[in-house]
Design an enzyme around this catalytic site. Structure first.
Site, PDB file in Angstrom:
ATOM      1  N   TYR A 117       0.817  -1.227   0.000  1.00 33.65           N
ATOM      2  CA  TYR A 117       0.000   0.000   0.000  1.00 33.65           C
ATOM      3  C   TYR A 117       0.844   1.269   0.000  1.00 33.65           C
ATOM      4  CZ  TYR A 117      -4.086  -2.907   0.300  1.00 33.65           C
ATOM      5  OH  TYR A 117      -5.078  -3.809  -0.016  1.00 33.65           O
ATOM      6  N   GLU A 162      -2.462  -7.345  -3.710  1.00 39.95           N
ATOM      7  CA  GLU A 162      -3.232  -6.195  -3.211  1.00 39.95           C
ATOM      8  C   GLU A 162      -2.431  -4.928  -3.444  1.00 39.95           C
ATOM      9  OE1 GLU A 162      -4.883  -6.302   0.757  1.00 39.95           O
ATOM     10  OE2 GLU A 162      -5.437  -8.420   0.573  1.00 39.95           O
TER      11      GLU A 162
HETATM   12  C1  GCB Z   1      -4.996  -5.703   3.530  1.00 39.05           C
HETATM   13  C2  GCB Z   1      -5.883  -6.854   3.802  1.00 39.05           C
HETATM   14  C3  GCB Z   1      -7.297  -6.619   3.326  1.00 39.05           C
HETATM   15  C4  GCB Z   1      -7.727  -5.191   3.660  1.00 39.05           C
HETATM   16  C5  GCB Z   1      -6.797  -4.237   2.938  1.00 39.05           C
HETATM   17  C6  GCB Z   1      -7.129  -2.755   3.233  1.00 39.05           C
HETATM   18  O1  GCB Z   1      -3.806  -5.780   3.488  1.00 39.05           O
HETATM   19  O2  GCB Z   1      -5.391  -8.061   3.275  1.00 39.05           O
HETATM   20  O3  GCB Z   1      -8.135  -7.550   3.950  1.00 39.05           O
HETATM   21  O4  GCB Z   1      -9.050  -4.962   3.327  1.00 39.05           O
HETATM   22  O5  GCB Z   1      -5.492  -4.456   3.370  1.00 39.05           O
HETATM   23  O6  GCB Z   1      -7.894  -2.176   2.479  1.00 39.05           O
HETATM   24  O7  GCB Z   1      -6.638  -2.233   4.221  1.00 39.05           O
END
Ligand code: GCB
Length: 588
Positions: free
Chosen positions: A457, A494
């Site tokens: 992220y 992700e």
């Molecule tokens: C993550 C998780 C996921 C969350 C996402 C978030 O790393 O795996 O379940 O929804 O981040 O949006 O924070």
């Protein structure tokens, strides 16, 4: 366990519909009608079928009740109750007597009710629990009667998937698996079939998509051959059926069942993920089973719509974040030629996540405090046994974002990885979705897996609003992981940004549709530089419901689509990219 089907020898009755429902309150006697019930649709989560937040957020036990009518001619047969899934655990009562139970909210189970059921009306009750704790999958903190999830999706519960009654004769097919070996032209099939009861003879045949028999044997352990194999391919599915029939000494049919399978190979070699010997590039999403009213309940029109939307964008894959999805979803992926990363509900295995985020220090290791090993093994067994013959499933994910950097992580995961391989005749690749805290320099588990899946992220939870810094951090992260594991492919499972649909911003700031588009484009720029990145799965396909928290406004808003499936601006970027050049990305 076979997926319940009507065949010449099997009758199937659906019990889906409106059931009676009541939270446990000390007044319920399994032998008597529920004293103060309300109506609840099955399948469906109970949490989103009323507007009452207090009710929807309640933790504990809940009772479902319906009348199970068994036709007289069916009462002589073997009768089995099959539940697609009940979340998270349950006990089943028939005519006041407890006849079975199941733990684990995302896989099917069944109960032979022959000894308990009678012709005509039977009272069926299911006592469901939505309690999660340190031993369960998913993981949660359970204190003073409330569940604090260690995961970021709403703790939906209830009878989530279809309930069916099916009947068989006393001799019946118990399990069918279809192991095969193929050189991509000639295929040898070596079925694994178990039978309960006596039979005199059998016939096992392979049928093609035109229902033409292409080979037959009269032995349950015989080999069958497909010459000139139609391969199951990404976006171009081809499905065979194995038909198994059992006969008595007078050649009367005792049982017959057709089991679908596809022929393809999967392998990881030198940083590449190969399907049928050719590299593939995963384009798609992390998703959730989540919708208004149905919650996590099977919703077939929605399931179909989601596949059509994903296909329209050029997506070819998704991960069943963070639990096995319905069998119907896997069957559709088989038909649509989707690549599925099938994940067990091992989510929330990171104790002290917030402490760790703040100062990189945890008092106690997750692996000393949590005790989910037995349930984790069981969940893996049930997922792999259910999904092993789905050609769409190309990889097993053993966990989402565990504390793989904490002491004991390797010891915890090693037996589970071995178990996953041993349960799968195909020995598919295995993976886990890595959290940023468990980074390349501290990770203790990556050596156990074939593919490194990264949830990152940059630009959102760190470098917030600064995409130049995010790109830099992302590139460094990729290079570090590759430096440590030069032979393992990297797959981004992700990345994303919370985005308020309809919020536009000239300066392209966080939460706007412009920022989400820019962030995703920035990641794509970086991915294209590295040949060992084998795919991109955005978080998330659609906005979804979570528990309330300071950083969740009406749920998690990282969807490319809103919860009701309206596109955000970034959908256009995805379609442009994914409908062009996927072969080039795979071959890079
Ligand atoms: C993550 C998780 C996921 C969350 C996402 C978030 O790393 O795996 O379940 O929804 O981040 O949006 O924070």
């Amino acid at each position: 366990m076979l997926y319940p089907k009507n065949t010449v020898t099997r009758t199937l009755i659906s019990l889906d519909g409106m059931w009676k429902f009541q939270p446990e309150d000390g007044t319920i006697d399994p032998g008597k009608p529920l004293p103060a019930p309300q109506w609840m649709a099955v399948p469906g989560s109970f949490n989103s079928q009323t507007p009452d937040a207090k009710f929807n957020n309640r933790t504990g036990y809940f009772w479902y009740e319906t009348t199970l009518v068994i036709p007289a001619d069916q009462a002589q047969k073997r009768n089995v109750l099959h539940f697609g899934s009940v979340t998270h655990s349950c006990e089943v009562f028939l005519n006041g007597k407890k006849i079975g139970s199941h733990v684990g909210g995302f896989t099917p189970f069944e109960i032979d009710i022959s000894g308990f059921a009678k012709a005509g009306d039977n009272d069926l009750k299911v006592r469901v629990s939505n309690i999660l704790d340190n031993t369960t999958l998913p993981s949660a903190d359970y204190h003073d009667g409330t569940v604090q999830p260690r995961f970021d999706f709403f703790n939906f519960a209830g009878i989530h998937r279809p309930v069916r009654l099916y009947s068989t004769n006393q001799t019946y097919l118990e399990t069918i698996q279809v192991p095969y070996e193929t050189d991509l032209v000639q295929t040898t099939v070596m079925p694994k079939i178990t039978v309960h009861g006596d039979f005199a003879s059998c016939q096992v045949s392979i049928l093609d998509e035109n229902n033409e028999v292409i080979d037959t044997t009269d032995s349950l352990t015989g080999e069958l051959h497909i010459s000139d194999t139609h391969l199951w391919q990404v976006g171009k599915a081809y499905l065979y059926q194995l038909r198994v029939s059992l006969f008595d000494e007078n050649a009367n049919l005792l049982d017959t069942y057709t089991h679908q399978f596809g022929v393809r190979t999967v392998a990881v070699k030198h940083n590449k993920f190969l399907v049928n010997g050719k590299p593939v590039y995963f384009q798609g999403f992390g998703r959730h089973e989540d919708f208004i009213a149905s919650g996590k309940g099977l919703n077939l029109p929605l399931l179909n719509l989601d596949y059509q939307i994903m296909k329209d964008l050029g997506a070819n894959s998704y991960r069943t974040s963070h639990y096995p999805y319905s069998e119907e979803a896997m069957q559709q992926a088989d038909r649509e030629g989707f690549l599925i990363i099938d994940e067990v509900p091992a989510v929330g295995f990171f104790l002290g996540f917030n402490v760790d985020l703040a100062d990189k220090r945890v008092a106690k290791s997750t692996w000393d405090v949590l005790d989910p090993q037995a349930n984790h093994e069981q969940a893996l067994r049930e997922m792999i046994n259910r999904d092993v013959d789905h050609p769409c499933v190309v990889m097993w994910s053993i966990a989402n974002e565990p504390a793989g950097h904490q002491a004991g992580a390797h010891e915890y995961f090693e037996p589970l990885c071995k178990l996953a391989k041993s349960l799968d005749w195909q020995k598919r690749p295995i993976t886990w979705a890595d959290i940023g805290n468990d980074d390349w320099d501290v990770d203790k588990i990556a050596d156990l897996f074939d593919v490194i899946c990264l949830n990152r992220y940059f630009g959102w939870y760190s470098e917030h609003g600064d995409l130049a810094a995010a790109k830099q951090a992302l590139s460094e992260n990729i290079e570090h992981w590759h430096g440590r594991f030069p032979d393992k492919p990297l797959l981004f499972t992700e990345f994303g940004a919370d985005t308020v649909a309809g919020l536009h911003n000239l300066e392209r700031e966080p939460y706007s549709e412009e920022y989400q588009t820019d962030l995703i484009a920035a990641y794509f720029d970086v991915f294209d530089k590295y040949p060992y990145i084998i795919g991109e799965q955005l978080w998330n396909f659609a906005d979804f419901k979570t528990s309330d928290s300071l950083i969740r406004v009406n749920g998690n808003l990282k969807g490319v689509f809103t919860r009701d499936r309206q596109p955000k601006q970034v959908a256009g970027l995805l379609k442009d990219r994914w409908t062009h050049g996927v072969e080039d990305r795979a071959a890079k």
